[in-house]
Motif scaffolding. Structure first.
Motif, PDB file in Angstrom:
ATOM      1  N   ALA A   1       0.822  -1.207   0.000  1.00 14.62           N
ATOM      2  CA  ALA A   1       0.000   0.000   0.000  1.00 14.62           C
ATOM      3  C   ALA A   1       0.858   1.260   0.000  1.00 14.62           C
ATOM      4  O   ALA A   1       0.519   2.262  -0.649  1.00 14.62           O
ATOM      5  CB  ALA A   1      -0.932  -0.015   1.210  1.00 14.62           C
TER       6      ALA A   1
ATOM      7  N   VAL B   1      -7.532   3.738  -5.843  1.00 16.85           N
ATOM      8  CA  VAL B   1      -7.251   2.366  -6.242  1.00 16.85           C
ATOM      9  C   VAL B   1      -8.524   1.539  -6.245  1.00 16.85           C
ATOM     10  O   VAL B   1      -9.398   1.710  -5.387  1.00 16.85           O
ATOM     11  CB  VAL B   1      -6.201   1.721  -5.304  1.00 16.85           C
ATOM     12  N   THR B   2      -8.625   0.657  -7.225  1.00 17.04           N
ATOM     13  CA  THR B   2      -9.685  -0.342  -7.261  1.00 17.04           C
ATOM     14  C   THR B   2      -9.080  -1.676  -6.857  1.00 17.04           C
ATOM     15  O   THR B   2      -8.131  -2.150  -7.487  1.00 17.04           O
ATOM     16  CB  THR B   2     -10.295  -0.468  -8.673  1.00 17.04           C
ATOM     17  N   ASP B   3      -9.621  -2.263  -5.799  1.00 16.11           N
ATOM     18  CA  ASP B   3      -9.121  -3.542  -5.286  1.00 16.11           C
ATOM     19  C   ASP B   3     -10.046  -4.647  -5.777  1.00 16.11           C
ATOM     20  O   ASP B   3     -11.146  -4.831  -5.248  1.00 16.11           O
ATOM     21  CB  ASP B   3      -9.082  -3.496  -3.753  1.00 16.11           C
TER      22      ASP B   3
ATOM     23  N   CYS C   1     -11.426  -8.698  -3.844  1.00 14.99           N
ATOM     24  CA  CYS C   1     -10.932  -8.152  -2.574  1.00 14.99           C
ATOM     25  C   CYS C   1     -10.982  -9.145  -1.426  1.00 14.99           C
ATOM     26  O   CYS C   1     -10.310  -8.950  -0.413  1.00 14.99           O
ATOM     27  CB  CYS C   1     -11.710  -6.893  -2.208  1.00 14.99           C
TER      28      CYS C   1
ATOM     29  N   GLU D   1      -6.123  -6.110   1.646  1.00 14.63           N
ATOM     30  CA  GLU D   1      -5.409  -5.101   0.853  1.00 14.63           C
ATOM     31  C   GLU D   1      -6.156  -3.775   0.895  1.00 14.63           C
ATOM     32  O   GLU D   1      -5.533  -2.708   0.997  1.00 14.63           O
ATOM     33  CB  GLU D   1      -5.254  -5.574  -0.593  1.00 14.63           C
ATOM     34  N   ALA D   2      -7.485  -3.831   0.806  1.00 16.67           N
ATOM     35  CA  ALA D   2      -8.278  -2.602   0.843  1.00 16.67           C
ATOM     36  C   ALA D   2      -8.059  -1.857   2.156  1.00 16.67           C
ATOM     37  O   ALA D   2      -7.952  -0.625   2.176  1.00 16.67           O
ATOM     38  CB  ALA D   2      -9.760  -2.935   0.655  1.00 16.67           C
TER      39      ALA D   2
ATOM     40  N   PHE E   1      -4.666  -0.211   1.915  1.00 15.64           N
ATOM     41  CA  PHE E   1      -4.724   0.938   1.002  1.00 15.64           C
ATOM     42  C   PHE E   1      -5.376   2.136   1.693  1.00 15.64           C
ATOM     43  O   PHE E   1      -4.882   3.260   1.621  1.00 15.64           O
ATOM     44  CB  PHE E   1      -5.529   0.574  -0.250  1.00 15.64           C
TER      45      PHE E   1
ATOM     46  N   VAL F   1     -10.470   4.082  -1.828  1.00 11.88           N
ATOM     47  CA  VAL F   1     -10.508   2.671  -2.186  1.00 11.88           C
ATOM     48  C   VAL F   1     -11.918   2.224  -2.542  1.00 11.88           C
ATOM     49  O   VAL F   1     -12.870   2.487  -1.808  1.00 11.88           O
ATOM     50  CB  VAL F   1     -10.002   1.787  -1.027  1.00 11.88           C
TER      51      VAL F   1
ATOM     52  N   ALA G   1     -13.425  -1.520  -3.152  1.00 13.08           N
ATOM     53  CA  ALA G   1     -13.128  -2.951  -3.065  1.00 13.08           C
ATOM     54  C   ALA G   1     -14.255  -3.724  -3.734  1.00 13.08           C
ATOM     55  O   ALA G   1     -15.437  -3.488  -3.452  1.00 13.08           O
ATOM     56  CB  ALA G   1     -12.980  -3.373  -1.612  1.00 13.08           C
TER      57      ALA G   1
ATOM     58  N   PHE H   1      -5.494  -3.142  -8.144  1.00 12.88           N
ATOM     59  CA  PHE H   1      -4.820  -4.301  -7.568  1.00 12.88           C
ATOM     60  C   PHE H   1      -5.789  -5.473  -7.656  1.00 12.88           C
ATOM     61  O   PHE H   1      -7.003  -5.308  -7.533  1.00 12.88           O
ATOM     62  CB  PHE H   1      -4.436  -4.057  -6.108  1.00 12.88           C
TER      63      PHE H   1
ATOM     64  N   ASP I   1      -6.240  -9.823  -6.538  1.00 18.28           N
ATOM     65  CA  ASP I   1      -5.776 -11.041  -5.863  1.00 18.28           C
ATOM     66  C   ASP I   1      -6.723 -12.166  -6.261  1.00 18.28           C
ATOM     67  O   ASP I   1      -7.637 -12.522  -5.511  1.00 18.28           O
ATOM     68  CB  ASP I   1      -5.778 -10.839  -4.344  1.00 18.28           C
TER      69      ASP I   1
END
Length: 384
Positions: A88, A98-100, A103, A108-109, A112, A119, A121, A160, A162
């Protein structure tokens, strides 16, 4: 508890505390303790599951775990908190939004948002998104959580992802089987100015797109993940990032260099797994003024001991042929009854070799089975 987060549990922090105390005090009898207190069995089970998951989550989240909400699958894939915080920080140095994607529980959100980013998410599962919302509320962080498809969601200036690496209770090692699959996800992320995607640490270099930075992350000698940095986020071809005793260390390079090959020396270095997977053994060899003993075995040898966070160092005591019948009397002469056997490049089974050696004696040592100039060798070592 595995598929939804009961509103009653969210609304009753006192029950969460009682469940954690009962689990700690009563163990397997904790469900009976809560039922005797008049708590609904299904709610008691949810509270105890959460308490158990929080206890396991402390290895990833520290004290923060006691405030967060987890599922078993979500906890297994969740990023370790120090890793998420560091990532982050890298985003926050370059972007504001940022777009997570994918999520999950929102780890991560959370990182961030804590770093000051705006953010959004996104997760395909409404139930999973509920956990991310609960975690944002638990930490008082302003995160917008939505349900949506990672391949269709509009992206902010940075993104981001995952992707899920498990299905049907089994781990998917082929990125084509991720959810969503890696190739279309990378195509989607390329539309953002600054982007990254978290992957399993076993990702093959064939999957690394041209122009991307590939980073492998190790925490206390355990390689926990890989990350591809895309667009303006890519800084170097390869990076190994290691967390040791609360401090981060980085080694970077091309990933294509080759170290010189030479003879065994006074010290043997065992590079961290992140260094090996990033293909940075040659860069480490240069830093240590060391060389390899075989061109495809990631042990390094040097005449002087140099402290480094990127490798474990051993003092070479003896070098012998790797033959059990020859090793047995040599170890017996030295009274070695406890022997740690490590192997790289020989294919031997350390447990089977130990059984053949029939060790006896009060002393302890480490034996590294490897190849030197094409021949199998056993190197008796002590930690430097």
């Amino acid at each position: 508890m595995e598929t939804s987060l009961p509103d009653a549990l969210l609304a009753d922090p006192g029950l969460q505390t009682r469940a954690a105390e009962a689990l700690e005090r009563d163990g397997d009898r904790a469900p009976l303790t809560l039922r005797k207190a008049g708590i609904d069995p299904s709610l008691a089970a949810a509270a105890l599951t959460l308490a158990d998951l929080r206890r396991h989550a402390r290895t990833k989240f520290g004290d923060l775990a006691d405030r967060l909400y987890f599922t078993r699958a979500g906890l297994e894939q969740a990023t370790r908190w120090p890793v998420a915080e560091r990532r982050a920080t890298r985003f926050a140095a370059a972007v504001t939004d940022v777009t997570d994607l994918c999520c999950g529980l929102g780890t991560e959100a959370l990182a961030f948002a804590q770093a000051g980013l705006t953010v959004e998410a996104v997760d395909m599962s409404g139930a999973t998104a509920g956990y991310a919302e609960a975690n944002a509320a638990a930490l008082g962080l302003p995160i917008r959580v939505t349900v949506g498809d990672a391949l269709e969601t509009p992206l902010a200036e940075s993104a981001f992802a995952d992707p899920a690496r498990r299905s049907g209770g089994t781990r998917n090692f082929n990125p084509a089987d991720y959810s969503p699959p890696l190739d279309p996800l990378l195509a989607r992320l390329r539309t953002a100015r600054f982007a990254a995607v978290k992957l399993g640490p076993g990702i093959k270099h064939d999957w690394i797109p041209e122009g991307a930075e590939a980073e492998w992350v190790s925490v206390d000698r355990d390689v926990v993940e890989a990350c591809l940095w895309l667009g303006e986020a890519a800084q170097v071809p390869r990076r190994a990032s290691l967390l040791r005793s609360g401090r981060w260390h980085e080694l970077t390079g091309t990933g294509g260099e080759r170290a010189e090959v030479g003879d065994v020396a006074d010290y043997l270095y065992e590079p961290d797994g992140a260094v090996i997977r990033a293909g940075l053994v040659a860069e480490l060899a240069e830093d240590l003024n060391a060389h390899m003993g075989s061109e495809d075995i990631a042990y390094l040898y040097g005449d002087q001991l140099t402290e480094t966070p990127f490798a474990r160092a051993w003092k070479v005591e003896e070098v012998w042929p790797l033959h059990p019948k020859k090793l047995k009397p040599l170890l017996a002469e030295r009274g070695i009854g406890r022997l740690t056997i490590k192997q790289r490049g020989t294919g031997i089974d350390p447990a089977a070799l130990r059984k053949q050696l029939k060790l006896k004696g009060p002393n302890e040592a480490t034996l590294l089975a490897t190849r030197l100039a094409g021949d199998h060798a056993a190197i008796l070592c002590s930690e430097a």
